[in-house]
Design a protein around this motif. Structure first.
Motif, PDB file in Angstrom:
ATOM      1  N   GLU A 283      51.618  54.913  43.352  1.00 29.13           N
ATOM      2  CA  GLU A 283      51.473  55.867  44.453  1.00 29.13           C
ATOM      3  C   GLU A 283      50.097  55.834  45.110  1.00 29.13           C
ATOM      4  OE1 GLU A 283      50.745  58.169  40.557  1.00 29.13           O
ATOM      5  OE2 GLU A 283      52.048  56.574  41.299  1.00 29.13           O
ATOM      6  N   ASP A 284      49.241  54.864  44.777  1.00 23.59           N
ATOM      7  CA  ASP A 284      47.885  54.820  45.322  1.00 23.59           C
ATOM      8  C   ASP A 284      47.872  54.915  46.854  1.00 23.59           C
ATOM      9  OD1 ASP A 284      46.405  54.822  43.016  1.00 23.59           O
ATOM     10  OD2 ASP A 284      46.193  52.639  42.894  1.00 23.59           O
ATOM     11  N   ARG A 285      48.768  54.197  47.510  1.00 25.41           N
ATOM     12  CA  ARG A 285      48.764  54.176  48.979  1.00 25.41           C
ATOM     13  C   ARG A 285      49.651  55.261  49.589  1.00 25.41           C
ATOM     14  NH1 ARG A 285      46.699  49.191  51.321  1.00 25.41           N
ATOM     15  NH2 ARG A 285      48.041  49.508  53.115  1.00 25.41           N
ATOM     16  N   GLU A 286      50.258  56.075  48.732  1.00 27.64           N
ATOM     17  CA  GLU A 286      51.095  57.168  49.241  1.00 27.64           C
ATOM     18  C   GLU A 286      50.215  58.384  49.533  1.00 27.64           C
ATOM     19  OE1 GLU A 286      54.194  57.815  46.419  1.00 27.64           O
ATOM     20  OE2 GLU A 286      54.978  55.769  46.602  1.00 27.64           O
ATOM     21  N   ASN A 287      49.355  58.234  50.509  1.00 25.18           N
ATOM     22  CA  ASN A 287      48.435  59.308  50.876  1.00 25.18           C
ATOM     23  C   ASN A 287      48.342  59.409  52.385  1.00 25.18           C
ATOM     24  OD1 ASN A 287      46.103  57.597  51.941  1.00 25.18           O
ATOM     25  ND2 ASN A 287      46.292  56.762  49.869  1.00 25.18           N
ATOM     26  N   ASP A 288      47.633  60.428  52.854  1.00 27.44           N
ATOM     27  CA  ASP A 288      47.481  60.649  54.297  1.00 27.44           C
ATOM     28  C   ASP A 288      46.096  60.268  54.800  1.00 27.44           C
ATOM     29  OD1 ASP A 288      50.001  62.254  55.353  1.00 27.44           O
ATOM     30  OD2 ASP A 288      49.571  63.002  53.349  1.00 27.44           O
ATOM     31  N   LEU A 289      45.348  59.536  53.984  1.00 20.86           N
ATOM     32  CA  LEU A 289      43.981  59.194  54.358  1.00 20.86           C
ATOM     33  C   LEU A 289      43.928  58.401  55.660  1.00 20.86           C
ATOM     34  CD1 LEU A 289      42.267  58.163  51.009  1.00 20.86           C
ATOM     35  CD2 LEU A 289      41.637  60.084  52.489  1.00 20.86           C
ATOM     36  N   ARG A 290      42.994  58.799  56.511  1.00 17.14           N
ATOM     37  CA  ARG A 290      42.725  58.032  57.728  1.00 17.14           C
ATOM     38  C   ARG A 290      41.344  57.398  57.686  1.00 17.14           C
ATOM     39  NH1 ARG A 290      42.599  59.403  62.879  1.00 17.14           N
ATOM     40  NH2 ARG A 290      41.635  61.462  62.627  1.00 17.14           N
ATOM     41  N   ILE A 291      40.385  58.120  57.061  1.00 16.79           N
ATOM     42  CA  ILE A 291      38.981  57.723  57.141  1.00 16.79           C
ATOM     43  C   ILE A 291      38.271  58.154  55.871  1.00 16.79           C
ATOM     44  CG2 ILE A 291      36.793  58.352  58.272  1.00 16.79           C
ATOM     45  CD1 ILE A 291      38.381  58.556  60.895  1.00 16.79           C
ATOM     46  N   VAL A 292      37.423  57.266  55.330  1.00 15.14           N
ATOM     47  CA  VAL A 292      36.542  57.620  54.222  1.00 15.14           C
ATOM     48  C   VAL A 292      35.120  57.233  54.609  1.00 15.14           C
ATOM     49  CG1 VAL A 292      35.948  57.218  51.799  1.00 15.14           C
ATOM     50  CG2 VAL A 292      38.357  57.276  52.499  1.00 15.14           C
ATOM     51  N   LEU A 293      34.195  58.170  54.466  1.00 16.78           N
ATOM     52  CA  LEU A 293      32.776  57.863  54.608  1.00 16.78           C
ATOM     53  C   LEU A 293      32.165  57.788  53.222  1.00 16.78           C
ATOM     54  CD1 LEU A 293      31.425  60.008  57.602  1.00 16.78           C
ATOM     55  CD2 LEU A 293      31.784  57.539  57.519  1.00 16.78           C
ATOM     56  N   CYS A 294      31.182  56.915  53.083  1.00 15.73           N
ATOM     57  CA  CYS A 294      30.623  56.671  51.760  1.00 15.73           C
ATOM     58  C   CYS A 294      29.178  56.231  51.908  1.00 15.73           C
ATOM     59  CB  CYS A 294      31.427  55.589  51.054  1.00 15.73           C
ATOM     60  SG  CYS A 294      30.864  55.201  49.401  1.00 15.73           S
ATOM     61  N   SER A 295      28.347  56.607  50.957  1.00 17.76           N
ATOM     62  CA  SER A 295      26.976  56.101  50.879  1.00 17.76           C
ATOM     63  C   SER A 295      26.845  55.324  49.580  1.00 17.76           C
ATOM     64  CB  SER A 295      25.963  57.248  50.914  1.00 17.76           C
ATOM     65  OG  SER A 295      26.027  57.936  52.142  1.00 17.76           O
ATOM     66  N   GLY A 296      26.551  54.038  49.700  1.00 20.00           N
ATOM     67  CA  GLY A 296      26.420  53.202  48.519  1.00 20.00           C
ATOM     68  C   GLY A 296      27.712  52.551  48.105  1.00 20.00           C
ATOM     69  N   ILE A 297      28.496  52.049  49.085  1.00 24.68           N
ATOM     70  CA  ILE A 297      29.728  51.340  48.740  1.00 24.68           C
ATOM     71  C   ILE A 297      29.349  50.055  47.994  1.00 24.68           C
ATOM     72  CG2 ILE A 297      31.803  50.210  49.619  1.00 24.68           C
ATOM     73  CD1 ILE A 297      31.558  51.862  52.152  1.00 24.68           C
ATOM     74  N   PRO A 298      29.892  49.827  46.811  1.00 27.15           N
ATOM     75  CA  PRO A 298      29.631  48.552  46.131  1.00 27.15           C
ATOM     76  C   PRO A 298      30.160  47.399  46.991  1.00 27.15           C
ATOM     77  CG  PRO A 298      30.626  50.141  44.622  1.00 27.15           C
ATOM     78  CD  PRO A 298      30.739  50.714  45.999  1.00 27.15           C
ATOM     79  N   VAL A 299      29.280  46.489  47.368  1.00 26.40           N
ATOM     80  CA  VAL A 299      29.662  45.411  48.286  1.00 26.40           C
ATOM     81  C   VAL A 299      30.867  44.646  47.766  1.00 26.40           C
ATOM     82  CG1 VAL A 299      28.883  43.233  49.282  1.00 26.40           C
ATOM     83  CG2 VAL A 299      27.350  45.207  49.260  1.00 26.40           C
ATOM     84  N   ALA A 300      30.864  44.353  46.465  1.00 25.54           N
ATOM     85  CA  ALA A 300      31.945  43.541  45.900  1.00 25.54           C
ATOM     86  C   ALA A 300      33.278  44.267  45.862  1.00 25.54           C
ATOM     87  CB  ALA A 300      31.560  43.090  44.492  1.00 25.54           C
ATOM     88  N   LEU A 301      33.240  45.596  45.923  1.00 22.33           N
ATOM     89  CA  LEU A 301      34.475  46.382  45.833  1.00 22.33           C
ATOM     90  C   LEU A 301      34.973  46.887  47.183  1.00 22.33           C
ATOM     91  CD1 LEU A 301      34.026  48.682  42.679  1.00 22.33           C
ATOM     92  CD2 LEU A 301      35.327  46.564  42.886  1.00 22.33           C
ATOM     93  N   HIS A 302      34.190  46.705  48.230  1.00 24.05           N
ATOM     94  CA  HIS A 302      34.487  47.362  49.500  1.00 24.05           C
ATOM     95  C   HIS A 302      35.904  47.036  49.993  1.00 24.05           C
ATOM     96  CE1 HIS A 302      32.756  48.640  53.678  1.00 24.05           C
ATOM     97  NE2 HIS A 302      33.927  49.172  53.443  1.00 24.05           N
ATOM     98  N   ALA A 303      36.206  45.767  50.098  1.00 26.05           N
ATOM     99  CA  ALA A 303      37.540  45.376  50.602  1.00 26.05           C
ATOM    100  C   ALA A 303      38.642  45.849  49.662  1.00 26.05           C
ATOM    101  CB  ALA A 303      37.609  43.861  50.781  1.00 26.05           C
ATOM    102  N   GLN A 304      38.370  45.822  48.369  1.00 23.42           N
ATOM    103  CA  GLN A 304      39.386  46.245  47.406  1.00 23.42           C
ATOM    104  C   GLN A 304      39.642  47.752  47.475  1.00 23.42           C
ATOM    105  OE1 GLN A 304      38.843  44.189  43.434  1.00 23.42           O
ATOM    106  NE2 GLN A 304      37.013  43.419  44.482  1.00 23.42           N
ATOM    107  N   LEU A 305      38.599  48.535  47.753  1.00 21.73           N
ATOM    108  CA  LEU A 305      38.774  49.977  47.928  1.00 21.73           C
ATOM    109  C   LEU A 305      39.701  50.255  49.113  1.00 21.73           C
ATOM    110  CD1 LEU A 305      35.063  51.092  47.397  1.00 21.73           C
ATOM    111  CD2 LEU A 305      36.976  51.743  45.926  1.00 21.73           C
TER     112      LEU A 305
END
Length: 535
Positions: A283-305
């Motif tokens: 159910e990870d993608r079963e959400n209503d998210l449109r936008i996430v702001l973040c400070s300190g996104i791990p570069v290696a994980l960004h696309a995977q997030l």
């Protein structure tokens, strides 16, 4: 997935540089109570309050502060509460009374609390039964605090007062907060933040995100910190609801996002990594998210997030002193995994100055100190004229962050001026080494510090938190350093590696390196020494 539909942005991107139509938080709340009073404003647990209900409650409480506690314009009122609805209610009531809010971290103990109350000159403190004993002890022991009044919640004594706001003049420049920073050493300093600071911050964030009145915001950080407060200003700007969780829990956070149908949240520090470490679910993608702001996104994980939860995650940069300064566009797919902090918001200007020759800008691609001017901006540090003069020079805020300007125009963080290792004749930016180490999928987080060396002055040591199941032995340490050595100059590669189960953090989720060093000194772990020929 992500099926939430909105009526469009409240603040168009091209209007971010405009002055907000409503100059104060108090007037903004009154405006929302008038134009969408029945709409939900705040949601805590199973409780929900509309804009009109919060407007009436805060007006009654403002009257109580004035008539019972003799609070006058400019007086300071402390708030020491967990994430309960009484926190934003107390904050907005204090502002309606023309007074100044002093957020107090609930983790504070006797000396911390006494310092903040005395430094701010608070006359009133809001608290609850969990903390009332501590507050009473501090007030009894500190002669200077003998006159401080205590308001216990949930019974704040406001019921009998009128629902019309008190007639107290408040303007954009009126001081709203003494916001104490969560510095990792010494006592914190209080940033003086005005009504205009908060209103403009909400306005710019609305323009940068394109959020609308039908969006649902969610926050889980302690309300005594900046993030839930600017989320509140954003909710007031949009006329949208803000969901406040009691605390951040990586194991339940995304379930709460789905349950509340949140379309937006902001996370920082270790939070993205901790979320990603949770077992994937159907159910990870079963959400209503449109936008996430973040400070300190791990570069290696960004696309995977982004892939895992099906929404764009974008970097935003700001400080308590300056609000918001840089943000990555949600339309810019090239920002994903680039490490860029983004581009300037239109109300700010930036210079990248030579740390050795202040005032001289460095060429593109060369590291320098990020120096910012524009609005919003703090009015200075409370009772700290020398500290204010040190960071605010001719209207320019010296951030202490080392950055480089990227070829694409974005700005990338490479370290802190004071977070350096001076190894022989070379400067090593700890953040650069940490970023390289954290690209390794076996590493959850890394913290790099300087340790004394009798020949070179300082050497590089890395404290490394490994993913579960990765052996914390010398062979692993050597593999990690060999991989890092392919990306770093030899003098930047750590000599020492110590594996740890966690990294101590400040309440704002930054690694506390003083606490890390103190823990390592008190409880030494196994340090792997990879001595190399002196150079």
């Amino acid at each position: 997935m992500n099926a939430h539909v909105t009526t469009g942005p409240v603040v168009a991107a091209e209007r971010m540089s405009d002055d907000p139509a409503v100059p104060t938080l108090s007037q903004l709340l009154a405006q929302r109570a008038q134009d969408c009073g029945d709409r939900e404003f705040l949601r805590f647990g199973d409780g929900s309050w509309s804009f009109a209900e919060i407007d009436a409650w805060t007006s009654r409480l403002a009257h109580r502060l004035i008539e019972v506690d003799d609070v006058r314009p400019g007086d300071r009122v402390a708030i020491m509460l967990p994430n309960v609805v009484h926190w934003p209610v107390a904050w907005l009531a204090v502002l309606k009374a023309g007074a100044v809010a002093v957020p107090v971290n609930c983790a504070y103990q006797r000396s911390d609390l006494a310092f903040v109350l005395k430094d701010s000159g608070a006359r009133v403190i809001f608290t609850d039964d969990v903390r009332s004993g501590l507050v009473a002890e501090v007030l009894a022991e500190e002669r200077d605090l003998a006159g401080v009044r205590v308001v216990d919640v949930p019974d704040d004594g406001s019921e009998r007062f009128p629902v019309a706001a008190p007639q107290v003049p408040v303007a954009a420049e009126t001081l709203a907060n003494l916001q104490y920073t969560s510095g990792t050493t010494g006592f914190p300093k209080a940033c003086m933040l005005s009504h205009g600071y908060w209103v403009r911050l909400g306005w710019i964030c609305a323009g940068a995100t394109g959020l609308g009145a039908d969006d649902v915001l969610l926050t889980s950080q302690p309300f005594s910190y900046m993030d839930p407060q600017w989320n509140t200003a954003l909710a007031l700007t949009l006329g949208a609801p803000l969901v406040v969780l009691p605390r951040f829990s990586a194991s339940t956070f995304m379930a709460d996002v789905r349950r509340h149908r949140a379309t937006f949240f902001y996370v920082l520090g270790s939070m993205p990594t901790l979320l990603y470490k949770q077992p994937p679910a159907a159910e990870d993608r079963e959400n209503d998210l449109r936008i996430v702001l973040c400070s300190g996104i791990p570069v290696a994980l960004h696309a995977q997030l982004e892939e895992r939860w099906g929404a764009p995650w974008r970097e935003v940069y700001g400080m308590t002193e300056s609000g918001i300064d840089l943000v990555s566009s949600f339309d810019d797919a090239a920002a994903v995994g680039s490490g860029s902090l983004g581009r300037l918001v239109p109300t700010k200007q930036v210079r990248i100055e030579d740390p050795v020759e202040p005032g001289e800008e460095v060429p593109p691609g060369e590291p320098g100190e990020l120096v910012i001017s524009g609005r919003p901006m703090m009015g200075g540090y409370w009772n700290r004229p020398e500290a204010t003069a040190n960071v605010l020079r001719d209207g320019w805020l010296h951030t202490g962050d080392l950055v480089v300007r990227r070829p694409d125009g974005g700005i990338q963080l490479v370290g802190r001026l004071k977070d350096m290792v001076r190894r022989g004749g070379e400067n090593v930016a700890c953040a650069e080494v940490e970023a390289v180490l954290e690209r390794d999928e076996r590493i959850v987080a890394a913290a790099v510090v300087a340790v004394p060396d009798e020949v070179l002055g300082e050497e590089v040591k890395a404290f490394v938190q490994l993913r579960e199941g990765v052996p914390g032995d010398r062979a692993t340490a050597q593999e990690l350093l060999e991989r890092a050595g392919a990306q770093l100059a030899r003098f930047k590669v750590p000599r020492y590696v110590e594996f740890v189960t966690d990294l101590p953090r400040t309440p704002s989720e930054r690694v506390s390196k003083p606490a890390l060093k103190a823990r390592a000194a008190a409880e030494p772990g196994t340090t792997h020494d990879f001595a190399r020929p002196r150079s």
